[in-house]
Design a protein around this motif. Structure first.
Motif, mmCIF file in Angstrom:
data_model
loop_
_atom_site.group_PDB
_atom_site.id
_atom_site.type_symbol
_atom_site.label_atom_id
_atom_site.label_comp_id
_atom_site.label_asym_id
_atom_site.label_seq_id
_atom_site.Cartn_x
_atom_site.Cartn_y
_atom_site.Cartn_z
ATOM 1 N N TYR A 53 1.082 -1.042 0.000
ATOM 2 C CA TYR A 53 0.013 -0.397 0.086
ATOM 3 C C TYR A 53 0.877 1.272 0.143
ATOM 4 C CZ TYR A 53 -3.362 -3.194 2.059
ATOM 5 O OH TYR A 53 -4.485 -3.983 2.312
ATOM 6 N N CYS A 54 0.661 2.136 -0.489
ATOM 7 C CA CYS A 54 1.073 3.223 -0.260
ATOM 8 C C CYS A 54 0.153 4.242 0.241
ATOM 9 C CB CYS A 54 1.347 4.455 -1.786
ATOM 10 S SG CYS A 54 -0.340 5.168 -2.718
ATOM 11 N N ASN A 55 0.838 5.274 0.216
ATOM 12 C CA ASN A 55 0.254 5.692 2.392
ATOM 13 C C ASN A 55 0.896 7.749 2.163
ATOM 14 O OD1 ASN A 55 1.294 6.833 5.069
ATOM 15 N ND2 ASN A 55 -0.725 5.690 5.364
ATOM 16 N N VAL A 56 -0.178 8.209 2.798
ATOM 17 C CA VAL A 56 0.130 9.672 2.887
ATOM 18 C C VAL A 56 -0.640 10.301 3.738
ATOM 19 C CG1 VAL A 56 -1.837 10.445 1.487
ATOM 20 C CG2 VAL A 56 0.901 12.158 1.585
ATOM 21 N N PHE A 57 0.287 10.717 5.239
ATOM 22 C CA PHE A 57 -0.149 11.190 5.883
ATOM 23 C C PHE A 57 -0.745 13.083 6.262
ATOM 24 C CE2 PHE A 57 -2.154 12.000 10.628
ATOM 25 C CZ PHE A 57 -0.609 12.358 11.240
ATOM 26 N N MET A 58 -1.603 13.027 6.602
ATOM 27 C CA MET A 58 -1.997 15.039 6.198
ATOM 28 C C MET A 58 -2.442 15.222 7.821
ATOM 29 S SD MET A 58 -3.583 15.163 2.251
ATOM 30 C CE MET A 58 -3.134 14.686 1.205
ATOM 31 N N VAL A 59 -1.140 16.161 7.772
ATOM 32 C CA VAL A 59 -1.551 16.397 9.242
ATOM 33 C C VAL A 59 -2.619 17.888 9.170
ATOM 34 C CG1 VAL A 59 -0.257 18.126 11.040
ATOM 35 C CG2 VAL A 59 1.030 16.577 10.182
ATOM 36 N N VAL A 60 -2.555 18.396 8.114
ATOM 37 C CA VAL A 60 -4.079 19.351 8.710
ATOM 38 C C VAL A 60 -5.155 18.663 8.709
ATOM 39 C CG1 VAL A 60 -4.312 19.455 6.096
ATOM 40 C CG2 VAL A 60 -5.359 20.895 7.339
ATOM 41 N N PHE A 61 -5.417 17.458 7.793
ATOM 42 C CA PHE A 61 -6.662 16.788 8.695
ATOM 43 C C PHE A 61 -6.743 15.402 9.879
ATOM 44 C CE2 PHE A 61 -8.525 18.613 5.138
ATOM 45 C CZ PHE A 61 -7.585 18.223 3.760
ATOM 46 N N GLY A 62 -5.645 15.215 10.035
ATOM 47 C CA GLY A 62 -5.185 14.448 11.367
ATOM 48 C C GLY A 62 -5.473 13.160 10.621
ATOM 49 N N ARG A 63 -4.959 12.616 9.324
ATOM 50 C CA ARG A 63 -5.266 11.461 8.767
ATOM 51 C C ARG A 63 -4.643 10.366 8.134
ATOM 52 N NH1 ARG A 63 -10.227 9.863 5.478
ATOM 53 N NH2 ARG A 63 -8.821 8.924 5.135
ATOM 54 N N ASP A 64 -4.155 9.474 8.072
ATOM 55 C CA ASP A 64 -3.580 8.885 6.891
ATOM 56 C C ASP A 64 -4.507 8.589 5.893
ATOM 57 O OD1 ASP A 64 -2.569 6.991 9.447
ATOM 58 O OD2 ASP A 64 -1.294 7.799 7.482
ATOM 59 N N TYR A 65 -3.767 8.113 4.632
ATOM 60 C CA TYR A 65 -4.901 7.730 3.014
ATOM 61 C C TYR A 65 -4.330 6.924 2.816
ATOM 62 C CZ TYR A 65 -7.130 13.057 3.936
ATOM 63 O OH TYR A 65 -8.341 13.511 4.495
ATOM 64 N N TRP A 66 -4.777 6.548 2.343
ATOM 65 C CA TRP A 66 -4.228 4.975 1.613
ATOM 66 C C TRP A 66 -5.067 4.550 0.280
ATOM 67 C CZ3 TRP A 66 -0.624 2.458 4.898
ATOM 68 C CH2 TRP A 66 -0.838 2.336 6.482
ATOM 69 N N GLY A 67 -3.862 3.739 -0.809
ATOM 70 C CA GLY A 67 -4.299 2.733 -1.701
ATOM 71 C C GLY A 67 -4.961 1.957 -1.353
ATOM 72 N N GLN A 68 -5.642 1.095 -2.578
ATOM 73 C CA GLN A 68 -6.498 -0.121 -2.452
ATOM 74 C C GLN A 68 -5.280 -0.684 -2.332
ATOM 75 O OE1 GLN A 68 -5.518 1.195 -4.977
ATOM 76 N NE2 GLN A 68 -4.917 -0.787 -6.708
ATOM 77 N N GLY A 69 -4.616 -1.159 -2.394
ATOM 78 C CA GLY A 69 -3.236 -2.472 -2.331
ATOM 79 C C GLY A 69 -2.949 -3.171 -3.743
ATOM 80 N N THR A 70 -1.504 -2.978 -3.662
ATOM 81 C CA THR A 70 -1.221 -4.041 -5.117
ATOM 82 C C THR A 70 -0.859 -5.357 -4.415
ATOM 83 O OG1 THR A 70 -0.289 -4.554 -7.218
ATOM 84 C CG2 THR A 70 1.103 -3.502 -5.685
ATOM 85 N N GLN A 71 -1.263 -6.691 -4.594
ATOM 86 C CA GLN A 71 -0.387 -7.633 -4.200
ATOM 87 C C GLN A 71 0.629 -8.302 -4.970
ATOM 88 O OE1 GLN A 71 -2.095 -10.186 -2.065
ATOM 89 N NE2 GLN A 71 -0.390 -11.468 -2.758
ATOM 90 N N VAL A 72 1.611 -8.171 -3.958
ATOM 91 C CA VAL A 72 3.365 -9.272 -4.161
ATOM 92 C C VAL A 72 3.749 -10.505 -4.429
ATOM 93 C CG1 VAL A 72 5.373 -8.713 -4.334
ATOM 94 C CG2 VAL A 72 3.990 -6.976 -4.832
ATOM 95 N N THR A 73 3.238 -11.232 -4.618
ATOM 96 C CA THR A 73 3.367 -12.498 -4.227
ATOM 97 C C THR A 73 4.977 -13.230 -5.171
ATOM 98 O OG1 THR A 73 0.946 -13.378 -5.148
ATOM 99 C CG2 THR A 73 2.806 -15.162 -5.113
ATOM 100 N N VAL A 74 5.339 -14.161 -4.089
ATOM 101 C CA VAL A 74 6.985 -14.378 -4.449
ATOM 102 C C VAL A 74 6.659 -15.684 -4.571
ATOM 103 C CG1 VAL A 74 9.360 -13.873 -4.075
ATOM 104 C CG2 VAL A 74 8.070 -12.254 -4.184
ATOM 105 N N SER A 75 7.014 -16.562 -5.288
ATOM 106 C CA SER A 75 7.135 -17.707 -4.934
ATOM 107 C C SER A 75 7.715 -18.672 -6.499
ATOM 108 C CB SER A 75 5.519 -17.761 -5.288
ATOM 109 O OG SER A 75 5.026 -20.245 -4.975
ATOM 110 N N SER A 76 7.911 -19.820 -6.387
ATOM 111 C CA SER A 76 8.458 -20.232 -7.338
ATOM 112 C C SER A 76 8.011 -21.967 -7.317
ATOM 113 C CB SER A 76 10.136 -21.307 -7.103
ATOM 114 O OG SER A 76 9.627 -21.994 -6.145
#
Length: 117
Positions: free
Chosen positions: A94-117
Motif C-alpha cells: 500500500y502507498c500512504n500519505v499522512f496529512m497533518v491538516v486533517f490528522g489522518r492517513d490516506y491509503w490506496g487499495q493495495g497491490t498484491q505481490v507474490t514471490v513464489s517458485s
C-alpha cells in the motif's frame, strides 16, 4: 485524496518488480510518502518512506539494500523498486500519505505481490 497502486504480480524468488502509486487530489510535491505492506495474518508494516523532495529515504531492516523508493513530482507518482525478492516479501503493498491538516492517513487499495517458485 486518491492513491492508486499498480505493478504487483507473481515473481520468482530473486526476481524484481516495480510498484507505482499515482496520487491525486492534493499537492503531491508537498508531502512525504510511505510504502507499507501487509502479509496474511500479520500487521501492516512500514517498508519505505521518502520525503517530499525525493532526496531522503528510509527503509525497514527487512528490505534495506533490496528496495528503493523514488518519486516523480511532475507525474505525481511514487515508486518502489523491489529487487532480490524473497518469499517473505509476499504481501499486499500500500502507498500512504499522512496529512497533518486533517490528522489522518490516506491509503490506496493495495497491490498484491507474490514471490513464489
Amino acid at each position: 485524496v486518491h492513491l492508486v497502486e499498480s505493478g504487483g504480480g507473481l515473481v520468482q524468488p530473486g526476481g524484481s518488480l516495480r510498484l507505482s502509486c499515482a496520487a491525486s487530489g492534493f499537492t503531491f510535491s508537498s508531502y512525504a510518502m510511505k510504502w507499507y505492506r501487509q502479509a496474511p495474518g500479520k500487521a501492516r508494516e512500514l517498508v519505505a518512506a521518502i520525503n517530499n523532495a525525493g532526496d531522503f529515504t528510509n527503509y525497514s531492516d527487512s528490505v534495506k539494500g533490496r528496495f528503493t523508493a523514488s518519486r516523480d513530482n511532475n507525474k505525481n507518482t511514487v515508486y518502489l523498486q523491489m529487487n532480490s525478492l524473497k518469499p517473505e516479501d509476499t504481501a499486499v503493498y500500500y502507498c500512504n500519505v499522512f496529512m497533518v491538516v486533517f490528522g489522518r492517513d490516506y491509503w490506496g487499495q493495495g497491490t498484491q505481490v507474490t514471490v513464489s517458485s
